[in-house]
Design a protein around this motif. Sequence first.
Motif, mmCIF file in Angstrom:
data_model
loop_
_atom_site.group_PDB
_atom_site.id
_atom_site.type_symbol
_atom_site.label_atom_id
_atom_site.label_comp_id
_atom_site.label_asym_id
_atom_site.label_seq_id
_atom_site.Cartn_x
_atom_site.Cartn_y
_atom_site.Cartn_z
ATOM 1 N N LYS A 223 0.839 -1.208 0.000
ATOM 2 C CA LYS A 223 0.000 0.000 0.000
ATOM 3 C C LYS A 223 0.869 1.252 0.000
ATOM 4 N N ILE A 224 0.471 2.214 -0.825
ATOM 5 C CA ILE A 224 1.126 3.521 -0.857
ATOM 6 C C ILE A 224 0.055 4.582 -0.625
ATOM 7 N N VAL A 225 0.252 5.432 0.366
ATOM 8 C CA VAL A 225 -0.628 6.574 0.608
ATOM 9 C C VAL A 225 0.137 7.829 0.215
ATOM 10 N N ASN A 226 -0.425 8.587 -0.723
ATOM 11 C CA ASN A 226 0.241 9.786 -1.223
ATOM 12 C C ASN A 226 -0.455 11.026 -0.663
ATOM 13 N N GLU A 227 0.331 11.916 -0.056
ATOM 14 C CA GLU A 227 -0.225 13.081 0.637
ATOM 15 C C GLU A 227 -0.459 14.262 -0.298
ATOM 16 N N ARG A 228 -0.213 14.111 -1.588
ATOM 17 C CA ARG A 228 -0.468 15.169 -2.561
ATOM 18 C C ARG A 228 -1.420 14.698 -3.659
ATOM 19 N N ALA A 229 -1.983 13.523 -3.485
ATOM 20 C CA ALA A 229 -2.891 12.931 -4.463
ATOM 21 C C ALA A 229 -2.209 12.742 -5.808
ATOM 22 N N ASP A 230 -0.898 12.586 -5.774
ATOM 23 C CA ASP A 230 -0.119 12.394 -7.001
ATOM 24 C C ASP A 230 0.420 10.966 -7.002
ATOM 25 N N LEU A 231 -0.352 10.055 -7.551
ATOM 26 C CA LEU A 231 0.002 8.636 -7.506
ATOM 27 C C LEU A 231 -0.535 7.964 -8.761
ATOM 28 N N SER A 232 0.202 6.990 -9.263
ATOM 29 C CA SER A 232 -0.198 6.290 -10.483
ATOM 30 C C SER A 232 -0.178 4.789 -10.262
ATOM 31 N N GLU A 233 -0.845 4.061 -11.161
ATOM 32 C CA GLU A 233 -0.836 2.601 -11.102
ATOM 33 C C GLU A 233 0.581 2.067 -11.274
ATOM 34 N N GLY A 234 1.376 2.746 -12.089
ATOM 35 C CA GLY A 234 2.738 2.284 -12.337
ATOM 36 C C GLY A 234 3.573 2.215 -11.069
ATOM 37 N N GLU A 235 3.391 3.154 -10.142
ATOM 38 C CA GLU A 235 4.145 3.141 -8.882
ATOM 39 C C GLU A 235 3.726 1.946 -8.026
ATOM 40 N N ILE A 236 2.427 1.689 -7.995
ATOM 41 C CA ILE A 236 1.935 0.529 -7.234
ATOM 42 C C ILE A 236 2.469 -0.757 -7.844
ATOM 43 N N ASN A 237 2.388 -0.863 -9.156
ATOM 44 C CA ASN A 237 2.832 -2.077 -9.833
ATOM 45 C C ASN A 237 4.323 -2.332 -9.621
ATOM 46 N N ALA A 238 5.117 -1.265 -9.668
ATOM 47 C CA ALA A 238 6.565 -1.424 -9.504
ATOM 48 C C ALA A 238 6.898 -1.913 -8.100
ATOM 49 N N LEU A 239 6.243 -1.343 -7.078
ATOM 50 C CA LEU A 239 6.508 -1.774 -5.701
ATOM 51 C C LEU A 239 6.035 -3.203 -5.481
ATOM 52 N N ALA A 240 4.865 -3.544 -6.026
ATOM 53 C CA ALA A 240 4.351 -4.913 -5.877
ATOM 54 C C ALA A 240 5.274 -5.911 -6.561
ATOM 55 N N LYS A 241 5.799 -5.555 -7.726
ATOM 56 C CA LYS A 241 6.716 -6.461 -8.431
ATOM 57 C C LYS A 241 7.974 -6.702 -7.615
ATOM 58 N N ARG A 242 8.540 -5.650 -7.031
ATOM 59 C CA ARG A 242 9.759 -5.798 -6.227
ATOM 60 C C ARG A 242 9.501 -6.710 -5.035
ATOM 61 N N GLN A 243 8.356 -6.523 -4.368
ATOM 62 C CA GLN A 243 8.081 -7.362 -3.202
ATOM 63 C C GLN A 243 7.805 -8.801 -3.602
ATOM 64 N N LEU A 244 7.141 -9.021 -4.736
ATOM 65 C CA LEU A 244 6.896 -10.380 -5.207
ATOM 66 C C LEU A 244 8.218 -11.086 -5.523
ATOM 67 N N GLU A 245 9.134 -10.379 -6.137
ATOM 68 C CA GLU A 245 10.450 -10.981 -6.438
ATOM 69 C C GLU A 245 11.190 -11.342 -5.154
ATOM 70 N N ARG A 246 11.042 -10.522 -4.147
ATOM 71 C CA ARG A 246 11.694 -10.807 -2.852
ATOM 72 C C ARG A 246 11.019 -11.990 -2.154
ATOM 73 N N LEU A 247 9.701 -12.096 -2.330
ATOM 74 C CA LEU A 247 8.952 -13.185 -1.687
ATOM 75 C C LEU A 247 9.268 -14.521 -2.347
#
Length: 247
Positions: A223-247
Amino acid sequence: MEQEQPLPASRIRAGWRAALLVAGALVLGVVAGTVTGYAVQYGRPPTPLPPLARQDLKMPAPIAANDATTQRTINANRWDKADEDLAQKLLDAPAGARDAESGYESPDEFATDSFERPAGGFPSLIDGRVRRAAHVSWHEGNDVIDIRLIQFRERSGAQRYASDFSGFMPDDDYAGNSGYALPGVPADFGHGWLSKVKEKPGYLPLRFGEAVVRRGDIVMDVKIVNERADLSEGEINALAKRQLERL
């Protein structure tokens, strides 16, 4: 043309008796042959089985417990990848991140952080047979990142948790939409959401993105909470991919 005369009843009965006698003789012959076969086999010496392929299989010698003894060393031959340190599978907070925290969460801590009504959420965790949960969080720029790995005692518990999660995310109090498919993740195993912008007088606009993926008996929640409402699907996908690779 002369009509064929019917056979007398006595001849019909005689024919049936002959057929029954032949059938009975056949049955007796089969039974007698089977009994004879068993008798012959019983009198023969037993045939030895072929030797096992790994007769020299070596087992670790038992040793006395000491300060270095762990649950893993005791159960070395029954250890599974899923029994490794779950907290070690979490992503590391990047250099320069603020307020970084990482480690295991007790069920009550998990319920407090994850449910609006912890008193109701805690029993659901117990009923869902949660085995353990590990959590990491940090602040980076305008983002607050939260990652959880939740392991259940059975895969069915993980599947139920992920399914329930997908059920309430479309509500306006949460993401407010049905989300999207995560790249490279089968639809039955993961989903992503990018919420509507949350605006409230006197506060910065907020937007959050979340990805939930099930892998075996483990659910990954990023989960990513952005305090400026500036967030994209790409940021979520990139973080999820990194964690999946680590898992």
